[in-house]
Design a protein around this motif. Sequence first.
Motif, PDB file in Angstrom:
ATOM      1  N   ARG A   1      38.419  11.928   8.033  1.00 15.33           N
ATOM      2  CA  ARG A   1      37.708  10.680   8.274  1.00 15.33           C
ATOM      3  C   ARG A   1      38.550   9.563   7.704  1.00 15.33           C
ATOM      4  O   ARG A   1      39.262   9.727   6.731  1.00 15.33           O
ATOM      5  CB  ARG A   1      36.316  10.683   7.686  1.00 15.33           C
ATOM      6  CG  ARG A   1      36.290  10.631   6.187  1.00 15.33           C
ATOM      7  CD  ARG A   1      34.856  10.490   5.683  1.00 15.33           C
ATOM      8  NE  ARG A   1      34.799  10.618   4.258  1.00 15.33           N
ATOM      9  CZ  ARG A   1      35.068   9.634   3.407  1.00 15.33           C
ATOM     10  NH1 ARG A   1      35.392   8.447   3.836  1.00 15.33           N
ATOM     11  NH2 ARG A   1      34.999   9.837   2.100  1.00 15.33           N
ATOM     12  N   GLU A   2      38.462   8.431   8.351  1.00 15.61           N
ATOM     13  CA  GLU A   2      39.164   7.238   7.898  1.00 15.61           C
ATOM     14  C   GLU A   2      38.155   6.362   7.170  1.00 15.61           C
ATOM     15  O   GLU A   2      37.079   6.070   7.710  1.00 15.61           O
ATOM     16  CB  GLU A   2      39.741   6.490   9.106  1.00 15.61           C
ATOM     17  CG  GLU A   2      40.388   5.187   8.777  1.00 15.61           C
ATOM     18  CD  GLU A   2      40.836   4.415  10.006  1.00 15.61           C
ATOM     19  OE1 GLU A   2      41.465   3.370   9.826  1.00 15.61           O
ATOM     20  OE2 GLU A   2      40.543   4.844  11.151  1.00 15.61           O
ATOM     21  N   THR A   3      38.472   5.968   5.962  1.00 14.57           N
ATOM     22  CA  THR A   3      37.580   5.114   5.188  1.00 14.57           C
ATOM     23  C   THR A   3      37.611   3.701   5.760  1.00 14.57           C
ATOM     24  O   THR A   3      38.679   3.108   5.903  1.00 14.57           O
ATOM     25  CB  THR A   3      37.997   5.094   3.709  1.00 14.57           C
ATOM     26  OG1 THR A   3      37.976   6.437   3.217  1.00 14.57           O
ATOM     27  CG2 THR A   3      37.058   4.241   2.886  1.00 14.57           C
ATOM     28  N   CYS A   4      36.438   3.210   6.120  1.00 14.53           N
ATOM     29  CA  CYS A   4      36.313   1.874   6.712  1.00 14.53           C
ATOM     30  C   CYS A   4      35.047   1.216   6.184  1.00 14.53           C
ATOM     31  O   CYS A   4      34.103   1.885   5.775  1.00 14.53           O
ATOM     32  CB  CYS A   4      36.189   1.966   8.235  1.00 14.53           C
ATOM     33  SG  CYS A   4      37.538   2.786   9.060  1.00 14.53           S
ATOM     34  N   ALA A   5      35.025  -0.084   6.243  1.00 24.58           N
ATOM     35  CA  ALA A   5      33.827  -0.845   5.883  1.00 24.58           C
ATOM     36  C   ALA A   5      32.740  -0.596   6.942  1.00 24.58           C
ATOM     37  O   ALA A   5      33.022  -0.125   8.046  1.00 24.58           O
ATOM     38  CB  ALA A   5      34.160  -2.331   5.814  1.00 24.58           C
TER      39      ALA A   5
ATOM     40  N   THR B   1      28.186   1.076  17.717  1.00 25.90           N
ATOM     41  CA  THR B   1      28.571   1.709  16.457  1.00 25.90           C
ATOM     42  C   THR B   1      27.868   1.019  15.300  1.00 25.90           C
ATOM     43  O   THR B   1      27.890  -0.211  15.189  1.00 25.90           O
ATOM     44  CB  THR B   1      30.104   1.594  16.258  1.00 25.90           C
ATOM     45  OG1 THR B   1      30.752   2.139  17.403  1.00 25.90           O
ATOM     46  CG2 THR B   1      30.555   2.332  15.026  1.00 25.90           C
ATOM     47  N   TYR B   2      27.243   1.842  14.455  1.00 32.09           N
ATOM     48  CA  TYR B   2      26.640   1.361  13.213  1.00 32.09           C
ATOM     49  C   TYR B   2      26.927   2.420  12.160  1.00 32.09           C
ATOM     50  O   TYR B   2      26.193   3.400  12.035  1.00 32.09           O
ATOM     51  CB  TYR B   2      25.132   1.150  13.363  1.00 32.09           C
ATOM     52  CG  TYR B   2      24.531   0.388  12.193  1.00 32.09           C
ATOM     53  CD1 TYR B   2      24.137  -0.933  12.342  1.00 32.09           C
ATOM     54  CD2 TYR B   2      24.374   0.983  10.951  1.00 32.09           C
ATOM     55  CE1 TYR B   2      23.602  -1.642  11.287  1.00 32.09           C
ATOM     56  CE2 TYR B   2      23.833   0.284   9.888  1.00 32.09           C
ATOM     57  CZ  TYR B   2      23.447  -1.023  10.054  1.00 32.09           C
ATOM     58  OH  TYR B   2      22.923  -1.734   9.006  1.00 32.09           O
ATOM     59  N   MET B   3      28.036   2.279  11.459  1.00 32.40           N
ATOM     60  CA  MET B   3      28.387   3.243  10.414  1.00 32.40           C
ATOM     61  C   MET B   3      29.572   2.738   9.619  1.00 32.40           C
ATOM     62  O   MET B   3      30.265   1.820  10.026  1.00 32.40           O
ATOM     63  CB  MET B   3      28.715   4.614  11.011  1.00 32.40           C
ATOM     64  CG  MET B   3      29.978   4.686  11.821  1.00 32.40           C
ATOM     65  SD  MET B   3      30.306   6.371  12.349  1.00 32.40           S
ATOM     66  CE  MET B   3      31.676   6.077  13.450  1.00 32.40           C
ATOM     67  N   ARG B   4      29.778   3.362   8.497  1.00 32.60           N
ATOM     68  CA  ARG B   4      31.000   3.130   7.748  1.00 32.60           C
ATOM     69  C   ARG B   4      31.875   4.357   7.986  1.00 32.60           C
ATOM     70  O   ARG B   4      31.379   5.417   8.344  1.00 32.60           O
ATOM     71  CB  ARG B   4      30.729   2.874   6.268  1.00 32.60           C
ATOM     72  CG  ARG B   4      30.095   4.002   5.533  1.00 32.60           C
ATOM     73  CD  ARG B   4      29.994   3.824   4.014  1.00 32.60           C
ATOM     74  NE  ARG B   4      29.836   2.485   3.524  1.00 32.60           N
ATOM     75  CZ  ARG B   4      30.844   1.736   3.029  1.00 32.60           C
ATOM     76  NH1 ARG B   4      32.055   2.194   2.953  1.00 32.60           N
ATOM     77  NH2 ARG B   4      30.611   0.523   2.599  1.00 32.60           N
TER      78      ARG B   4
END
Length: 149
Positions: free
Chosen positions: A23-27, A55-58
């Motif tokens: 997974r890529e860490t994103c805001a 899309t609604y997620m970090r």
Amino acid sequence: LGKPVIGIGLGAQILALAAGGARETCALEFSVTTATRLSAEALNGYLPARFPLVTYMRDRPIPPPDAQVLAEDEAGRPALFQLRGNCLGFAGHPGAKLGMAEDLIMEFDETPDDPGPTLEALRARQREIEDALVPIMTGIVQVTGLMQA
């Protein structure tokens, strides 16, 4: 083949990790964009050439090397991937509804900055989401075998 899995949002991240991806860490992201199919055969030919991507997620799923990416978002990132024949990971929700997004915004402490314009974009594309969902669900049922006796 093993049991079918359909991962949506965080579920797609879990699916990618469980299969050897990352997974890529994103805001936190709340967006309404468009995904583009990469193969006419995707979801047994039922995946629309272009479809709404809500899309609604970090963070973001990074499918493992043996996954087949079926669609990409506007930035070229995987929007839908397939693993082991009957497992699917959706970065966005293919059947997102306005009320779902509103509930997420009200339920959690972390919320997107100024969600109003994105909520309006979601409202404006609701019919397009519904129209794309019919063939997507047909393809999901065929690929996963979930409706077989």
